[in-house]
Design a protein around this motif. Sequence first.
Motif, PDB file in Angstrom:
ATOM      1  N   ILE A   6    -109.703 -62.121-113.361  1.00  0.00           N
ATOM      2  CA  ILE A   6    -110.621 -61.114-113.888  1.00  0.00           C
ATOM      3  C   ILE A   6    -110.303 -59.773-113.248  1.00  0.00           C
ATOM      4  CG2 ILE A   6    -113.041 -60.443-114.110  1.00  0.00           C
ATOM      5  CD1 ILE A   6    -113.745 -63.447-113.840  1.00  0.00           C
ATOM      6  N   ASP A   7    -109.983 -58.780-114.076  1.00  0.00           N
ATOM      7  CA  ASP A   7    -109.662 -57.442-113.600  1.00  0.00           C
ATOM      8  C   ASP A   7    -110.887 -56.556-113.772  1.00  0.00           C
ATOM      9  OD1 ASP A   7    -108.681 -54.892-113.066  1.00  0.00           O
ATOM     10  OD2 ASP A   7    -106.709 -55.327-113.923  1.00  0.00           O
ATOM     11  N   GLU A   8    -111.488 -56.170-112.649  1.00  0.00           N
ATOM     12  CA  GLU A   8    -112.725 -55.390-112.693  1.00  0.00           C
ATOM     13  C   GLU A   8    -112.523 -54.011-113.317  1.00  0.00           C
ATOM     14  OE1 GLU A   8    -116.126 -56.243-111.197  1.00  0.00           O
ATOM     15  OE2 GLU A   8    -115.118 -58.012-111.985  1.00  0.00           O
ATOM     16  N   THR A  63    -119.406 -57.645-113.373  1.00  0.00           N
ATOM     17  CA  THR A  63    -118.648 -58.786-112.867  1.00  0.00           C
ATOM     18  C   THR A  63    -118.947 -60.026-113.699  1.00  0.00           C
ATOM     19  OG1 THR A  63    -118.739 -57.908-110.614  1.00  0.00           O
ATOM     20  CG2 THR A  63    -118.162 -60.231-110.865  1.00  0.00           C
ATOM     21  N   TRP A  65    -119.246 -63.758-114.104  1.00  0.00           N
ATOM     22  CA  TRP A  65    -119.544 -64.770-113.087  1.00  0.00           C
ATOM     23  C   TRP A  65    -119.677 -66.124-113.783  1.00  0.00           C
ATOM     24  CZ3 TRP A  65    -119.946 -63.562-107.885  1.00  0.00           C
ATOM     25  CH2 TRP A  65    -120.364 -64.595-107.038  1.00  0.00           C
ATOM     26  N   TYR A 180    -110.357 -62.368-108.687  1.00  0.00           N
ATOM     27  CA  TYR A 180    -110.785 -61.027-109.092  1.00  0.00           C
ATOM     28  C   TYR A 180    -109.803 -59.984-108.569  1.00  0.00           C
ATOM     29  CZ  TYR A 180    -115.266 -63.146-110.342  1.00  0.00           C
ATOM     30  OH  TYR A 180    -116.243 -63.916-110.905  1.00  0.00           O
ATOM     31  N   LEU A 183    -111.614 -55.229-107.317  1.00  0.00           N
ATOM     32  CA  LEU A 183    -113.029 -55.163-106.993  1.00  0.00           C
ATOM     33  C   LEU A 183    -113.318 -53.823-106.328  1.00  0.00           C
ATOM     34  CD1 LEU A 183    -113.721 -58.762-105.634  1.00  0.00           C
ATOM     35  CD2 LEU A 183    -114.640 -57.751-107.722  1.00  0.00           C
TER      36      LEU A 183
END
Length: 268
Positions: A6-8, A63, A65, A180, A183
């Motif tokens: 997951i690329d914030e 984010t 989750w 992640y 972040l």
Amino acid sequence: MKVFVIDEQKCNGCHNCQVACKDEHVGNAWPPYAAPEPNTGQFWLRVLQREHGQIPMVKVEYTAWLCMHCERCVAAEACGSDAFARRDDGLVYIDPARCTGCMDCVPACPYEAVFANEEAGIAQKCTGCAHLVDEGRLPHCVDLCATGGLRFGDAEDFACELADAEVMRGELGTGPRVYYRNLPHLFLGGEVWDPQADEVIEGARVTLAAVGGVEAAQETDDFGDFKFERLDPGEYRLAIEAPGFKPVARDVVLEESTYLGDFPLERA
């Protein structure tokens, strides 16, 4: 082994992934991986929103989750019916046919990713859309991500990206398989200005040094602003210099993202 990445920086908070999870699982049973998810009361994947800083310098963080599909599943350790199972690709699921509904796994999960379906009398969670993976397809949340910020695949295919990725609550030692990138952590910002001319100061050099750590520097922008990002909590020393002005310095204890306000510089 399969992983989620997951690329914030790419997440814009559209909530497509959250809706996609509901779309795939509400009203649908995918044995042996899952019974239907309730329409309300739980989100196997949810988008968390957090605001950083203070007006006028605020950043919103989104984010995604979900179950972290940990190598050491604490919730499974609490299960008294052996309902948890791990696939060869690393995806963890709860077999609804074997779940007795004791719900001991729900409070045991440190990521709050296991839910009690009181009506069905079973515990439930994200399966990684294992039924779709079996068909060579992507999890529905990944397939519907509009920005490419949520991806899924073999760990070796993401090797370069995982090198600088992070996991949530890594100190627990559970070995999460959801990674992640980018972040935001915390930020520290402010504005530099000349009270005599009543205008901002562009190009002032601002240095931030962590106590016992690294130092970073930047120049104020066209609005006289500076902003240091991706900081960890701790003690810092902030110093500001500009030609023709007396330097200023301030010690800062950073516990949350902070806008320090304006720094008026006195002419030398």
